[in-house]
Scaffold this motif. Sequence first.
Motif, PDB file in Angstrom:
ATOM      1  N   GLN A 307      73.308  23.719  50.058  1.00 33.33           N
ATOM      2  CA  GLN A 307      72.137  24.602  50.025  1.00 33.33           C
ATOM      3  C   GLN A 307      72.515  25.997  50.516  1.00 33.33           C
ATOM      4  N   GLN A 308      73.351  26.033  51.516  1.00 33.32           N
ATOM      5  CA  GLN A 308      73.776  27.316  52.069  1.00 33.32           C
ATOM      6  C   GLN A 308      74.565  28.110  51.025  1.00 33.32           C
ATOM      7  N   VAL A 309      75.403  27.418  50.273  1.00 28.14           N
ATOM      8  CA  VAL A 309      76.206  28.096  49.254  1.00 28.14           C
ATOM      9  C   VAL A 309      75.315  28.673  48.158  1.00 28.14           C
ATOM     10  N   GLY A 312      69.612  32.042  48.839  1.00 27.23           N
ATOM     11  CA  GLY A 312      68.162  31.958  48.670  1.00 27.23           C
ATOM     12  C   GLY A 312      67.756  31.021  47.539  1.00 27.23           C
ATOM     13  N   TYR A 313      68.560  30.963  46.495  1.00 27.42           N
ATOM     14  CA  TYR A 313      68.225  30.090  45.362  1.00 27.42           C
ATOM     15  C   TYR A 313      68.193  28.630  45.801  1.00 27.42           C
ATOM     16  N   GLY A 314      69.018  28.312  46.786  1.00 30.16           N
ATOM     17  CA  GLY A 314      69.071  26.934  47.272  1.00 30.16           C
ATOM     18  C   GLY A 314      67.776  26.478  47.924  1.00 30.16           C
TER      19      GLY A 314
ATOM     20  N   ILE B 206      60.928  38.485  47.472  1.00 27.65           N
ATOM     21  CA  ILE B 206      60.292  39.433  48.388  1.00 27.65           C
ATOM     22  C   ILE B 206      59.058  38.797  49.046  1.00 27.65           C
ATOM     23  N   SER B 207      59.166  38.568  50.342  1.00 27.85           N
ATOM     24  CA  SER B 207      58.067  37.925  51.071  1.00 27.85           C
ATOM     25  C   SER B 207      56.839  38.827  51.027  1.00 27.85           C
ATOM     26  N   GLY B 208      55.750  38.269  50.576  1.00 24.86           N
ATOM     27  CA  GLY B 208      54.502  39.030  50.482  1.00 24.86           C
ATOM     28  C   GLY B 208      54.512  40.068  49.373  1.00 24.86           C
ATOM     29  N   PRO B 257      54.219  33.498  50.479  1.00 22.81           N
ATOM     30  CA  PRO B 257      54.759  33.604  49.126  1.00 22.81           C
ATOM     31  C   PRO B 257      55.958  34.545  49.060  1.00 22.81           C
ATOM     32  N   ALA B 258      56.952  34.173  48.258  1.00 22.67           N
ATOM     33  CA  ALA B 258      58.090  35.057  47.992  1.00 22.67           C
ATOM     34  C   ALA B 258      58.042  35.378  46.505  1.00 22.67           C
ATOM     35  N   ALA B 259      58.111  36.664  46.180  1.00 26.05           N
ATOM     36  CA  ALA B 259      57.867  37.056  44.791  1.00 26.05           C
ATOM     37  C   ALA B 259      59.037  37.818  44.200  1.00 26.05           C
TER      38      ALA B 259
HETATM   39  C1  LIG Z   1      61.935  32.520  51.077  1.00 25.47           C
HETATM   40  C2  LIG Z   1      62.759  33.760  51.098  1.00 25.47           C
HETATM   41  C3  LIG Z   1      62.181  34.947  51.507  1.00 25.47           C
HETATM   42  C4  LIG Z   1      62.895  36.125  51.467  1.00 25.47           C
HETATM   43  N1  LIG Z   1      62.279  37.298  51.801  1.00 25.47           N
HETATM   44  C5  LIG Z   1      62.919  38.470  51.533  1.00 25.47           C
HETATM   45  C6  LIG Z   1      62.240  39.721  51.686  1.00 25.47           C
HETATM   46  O1  LIG Z   1      61.083  39.762  52.112  1.00 25.47           O
HETATM   47  N2  LIG Z   1      62.883  40.849  51.333  1.00 25.47           N
HETATM   48  C7  LIG Z   1      64.159  40.840  50.861  1.00 25.47           C
HETATM   49  O2  LIG Z   1      64.683  41.883  50.528  1.00 25.47           O
HETATM   50  N3  LIG Z   1      64.853  39.663  50.744  1.00 25.47           N
HETATM   51  C8  LIG Z   1      64.253  38.489  51.057  1.00 25.47           C
HETATM   52  N4  LIG Z   1      64.938  37.303  50.911  1.00 25.47           N
HETATM   53  C9  LIG Z   1      66.327  37.320  50.440  1.00 25.47           C
HETATM   54  C10 LIG Z   1      67.355  36.818  51.432  1.00 25.47           C
HETATM   55  O3  LIG Z   1      67.591  37.735  52.429  1.00 25.47           O
HETATM   56  C11 LIG Z   1      68.604  36.427  50.625  1.00 25.47           C
HETATM   57  O4  LIG Z   1      68.301  35.249  49.950  1.00 25.47           O
HETATM   58  C12 LIG Z   1      69.818  36.238  51.454  1.00 25.47           C
HETATM   59  O5  LIG Z   1      70.252  37.459  51.965  1.00 25.47           O
HETATM   60  C13 LIG Z   1      70.971  35.602  50.674  1.00 25.47           C
HETATM   61  O6  LIG Z   1      71.218  36.238  49.468  1.00 25.47           O
HETATM   62  P1  LIG Z   1      71.353  35.385  48.124  1.00 25.47           P
HETATM   63  O7  LIG Z   1      70.182  34.510  48.072  1.00 25.47           O
HETATM   64  O8  LIG Z   1      71.563  36.287  46.997  1.00 25.47           O
HETATM   65  O9  LIG Z   1      72.635  34.493  48.352  1.00 25.47           O
HETATM   66  P2  LIG Z   1      74.151  34.920  48.016  1.00 25.47           P
HETATM   67  O10 LIG Z   1      74.399  36.271  48.493  1.00 25.47           O
HETATM   68  O11 LIG Z   1      74.423  34.619  46.604  1.00 25.47           O
HETATM   69  O12 LIG Z   1      74.972  33.933  48.941  1.00 25.47           O
HETATM   70  C14 LIG Z   1      75.387  32.654  48.526  1.00 25.47           C
HETATM   71  C15 LIG Z   1      76.412  32.113  49.499  1.00 25.47           C
HETATM   72  O13 LIG Z   1      77.595  32.888  49.464  1.00 25.47           O
HETATM   73  C16 LIG Z   1      77.944  33.356  50.743  1.00 25.47           C
HETATM   74  N5  LIG Z   1      78.489  34.699  50.617  1.00 25.47           N
HETATM   75  C17 LIG Z   1      77.922  35.742  50.003  1.00 25.47           C
HETATM   76  N6  LIG Z   1      78.704  36.818  50.080  1.00 25.47           N
HETATM   77  C18 LIG Z   1      79.786  36.458  50.768  1.00 25.47           C
HETATM   78  C19 LIG Z   1      80.970  37.149  51.196  1.00 25.47           C
HETATM   79  N7  LIG Z   1      81.143  38.433  50.947  1.00 25.47           N
HETATM   80  N8  LIG Z   1      81.885  36.450  51.898  1.00 25.47           N
HETATM   81  C20 LIG Z   1      81.702  35.159  52.170  1.00 25.47           C
HETATM   82  N9  LIG Z   1      80.611  34.463  51.795  1.00 25.47           N
HETATM   83  C21 LIG Z   1      79.665  35.105  51.104  1.00 25.47           C
HETATM   84  C22 LIG Z   1      76.651  33.330  51.511  1.00 25.47           C
HETATM   85  O14 LIG Z   1      76.867  33.194  52.889  1.00 25.47           O
HETATM   86  C23 LIG Z   1      75.959  32.132  50.936  1.00 25.47           C
HETATM   87  O15 LIG Z   1      76.436  30.984  51.577  1.00 25.47           O
HETATM   88  C24 LIG Z   1      64.241  36.115  51.029  1.00 25.47           C
HETATM   89  C25 LIG Z   1      64.834  34.911  50.673  1.00 25.47           C
HETATM   90  C26 LIG Z   1      64.120  33.748  50.696  1.00 25.47           C
HETATM   91  C27 LIG Z   1      64.801  32.487  50.289  1.00 25.47           C
END
Ligand SMILES: Cc1cc2nc3c(=O)[nH]c(=O)nc-3n(C[C@H](O)[C@H](O)[C@H](O)COP(=O)(O)OP(=O)(O)OC[C@H]3O[C@@H](n4cnc5c(N)ncnc54)[C@H](O)[C@@H]3O)c2cc1C
Lengths: 370, 427
Positions: A307-309, A312-314, B206-208, B257-259
């Motif tokens: 899930q961590q990998v 957010g999609y996880g 994006i939360s909210g 909600p996250a949008a």
């Molecule tokens: C419910 C929810 C609410 C959220 N709310 C907001 C919000 O309000 N506003 C907003 O802007 N964002 C929001 N986010 C986004 C959130 O901050 C991101 O999901 C998070 O930063 C991870 O990015 P990603 O999902 O693209 O994962 P990825 O960046 O694709 O990461 C996938 C995996 O790869 C690893 N990884 C990535 N890059 C590297 C690297 N360089 N070296 C080693 N490992 C790496 C990560 O640790 C992770 O394990 C929200 C996310 C969720 C799930």
Amino acid sequence: MAAIRQFPADISRAAQFSVLGTTKGPFGEEVRDLAGVVASRLLSRWNGTVDKNPPNLDLVRDFDEECTRAGLAQLFSEASDGGEGSESLAASAIRGFAEADGGIAAIFLARLAAVLPWVQGSVEVPVVDGWSTAWSGGSRPDVVWAWGWRDGLPITVCVPGEGSAWRLQLLPAQHLGSVEVHQRMGLRACPSAWVRVHLGEPMASIEVGRETIARWRSLVAGWWAVIALARGRAALSEAVRYASVRYQGGALLIEHPLVQEMLGRAFEAVVAAEALLTRGFSGDASSLAAGTSLATQASERAAHTAQQVFGGYGYMRDYPVERCLRDVKMAAVAAGGSARLRVATAHAVCAAEGVHLPDKGEGVSLGSAG
Amino acid sequence: MGAEGWSARLGERLFERFERAREGGRAPRYSAALQRLAEQVQGFAREAEPLVVAADEEASLAQGVEIARELLRRAARAGWLTRFLPGWVGGQAGVAALQQRGRLPMLIFVEELAAVSPGLATLLGAHYLGAMPILLSFDFAAQRRILRPLCAALQAGEPAICAFAITEPEAGSDVEDPVGGKRARLGTTARRVAGGYVLKGRKCFISGGNLARVTTVFAALEPEKSLRSWTCFAVPMDTPGVEVVRVEDKMGQRVSPAAELYFDEVFVPESYRVGPEREGWRINRATLDLSRPFVGGMALGAARTVLHEGVAWAAKNGLMHDRFFQHEIARLLGSYAAARALVVRAVEVVPPMTELSAMAKFVATDTAMRIVSQIMDWMGVEATLRSSRVERLYRDIRLTQIYEGTNEINRLAVFEHGQPRSWADSF
Ligand SMILES: Cc1cc2nc3c(=O)[nH]c(=O)nc-3n(C[C@H](O)[C@H](O)[C@H](O)COP(=O)(O)OP(=O)(O)OC[C@H]3O[C@@H](n4cnc5c(N)ncnc54)[C@H](O)[C@@H]3O)c2cc1C
């Protein structure tokens, strides 16, 4: 108490052997494949309803029928008869189901555990719809937690017996009171329910010693661990696939040593647990206990890592891994949870050293009910 | 009486008083004012709990969104959405809002909300997160221009919240981490036009974002320069071209909600640019440094409830005097206390330090996850029922290890400024 064990008429002895011929050796491949086929058939039929609350009760009925048709119903009695290879055969089938869906595997586990005491105790019990019983274990004597519950199946309950022994009773469906079907975190294809039971006038009854109960408990815990492990591994496979296509930090995720280490650490525990469990199901009690404990930890880590990998999609339900984590955690808790399983390992290892620790007498609880 | 007798009597009396104080129980967690705040938040959260539960799994996404809106209305009426904004934009906080004295109340706020529901804490907290870039730009004119009307609407009980948008489908960790982000593929761009900018691109999770009246959106002026050209804009969400593409179906925190948002040639006037051009990363960094410890606090607030549930379960099952159980729970309590001390420390440091904030976030959220996982193991299958708080909190806490930068990215942030600064005296 000599009721007749019936096999469905359309399954000949020969057909049974075509299934059971593979019993030798751990994790018999054919049984695993067969279970996989049945599970995928169910999944394609009930697509979209396997991870729902409340659970889909039509699916369970369908499961029972499909298993009978495939000859897997016989496996119950054979697999739980304690004969050579039978325990690993059971594990193979559970694994085959679990590779497709953890909840479906849990129904099978519930059915398997339900006949376990009767078959091993050589008590012949009637079957319902070509089947045996649903099973329960629970914290209160009059209300039991029934795994694999469906209407019309008798229930096995475990109550304190003479002295330090336990008494297992097979209660007919008409002796069951109010039913409250659970809404659970995971393994949702397998319904469970609180069922009020009226003890007395059982269809069958058997007195069992503590040691036997403890042995069954560890066997059933091992089966839960097989489910957890299969789902943990499935999650890791998804993560590897995802990490091979997702770019972040200027590279594919899988190219980051950090991500490789996360996956490697998760995989090594899964592989070790699989090996240990395989040994455990071939009759080595301490490997079974240690394997169960390790497997639940390994699979939790695997699902968590996956899930961590996914980032957010996880966390989104349209990706598969969040469900893997819920299913794995559910199975790990049902197996007994980390602290209890480590204590169980200590018991098993000490016993192998000739030191027998007193059993705390938790009865048979198929999935710790607290 | 000799001097010796006198000092012996004093010693006895002090010892007795000391013992009595020790027996008297625990030291107060907060000052009286903060204690009152905690109780007020608890009251609000308790009343919200049935709605939080109703918005959980079985509810449709649309029902969930309606519930979120209703909760925001209630929060606005009760003043919770203006309470921590400075007075000059119409909020109730003093000049110290971003200082030490202002941040401890905020920590208590998110902790107490999360003790009931981390989703509720995210729902309300994301509003402050969205406003933070505007505050941290220190452009007071812009603050008044953008936030004053919002505060007025909030005080009238409207859910006029802010949201914060950095994440994009192709750039998640890359917008949380300037090292990996050097080669970020940024898809949201801003083009200069007469009187302002035109934004184009997609933001996700994006939360909210679907409820917000204003969203702080980060966009690249020159995509090839990626984060170095990042600029922040306050986008009124009723501007033509702003589209809510989807609301996510999540594992937990379902009341928040996250949008996914799409900006299709959205015009933003110059006066709604937040901070100077190309200062987006610095503003984002400052925002995350401020907010990450609160995510830790959120996780710990929920973990505290889980610990209470675990202990209540143990008492019911006669396990409280089981020394093995005591030992295991003590382990969890110890890690909880250590993590909380770290979070409090991170909140106290002014200005927030990247490494300390990141550590507080990953240590606290990992600790909380361990706590909920182990308590669930102890409680057994009953804790996996949807009717159990522990089950919901398990799913909710999990998110805190993922958002505001995954915990891996937060660990890397410890080295973001090269050598971690002043290890010894800060930690
Ligand atoms: C419910 C929810 C609410 C959220 N709310 C907001 C919000 O309000 N506003 C907003 O802007 N964002 C929001 N986010 C986004 C959130 O901050 C991101 O999901 C998070 O930063 C991870 O990015 P990603 O999902 O693209 O994962 P990825 O960046 O694709 O990461 C996938 C995996 O790869 C690893 N990884 C990535 N890059 C590297 C690297 N360089 N070296 C080693 N490992 C790496 C990560 O640790 C992770 O394990 C929200 C996310 C969720 C799930």
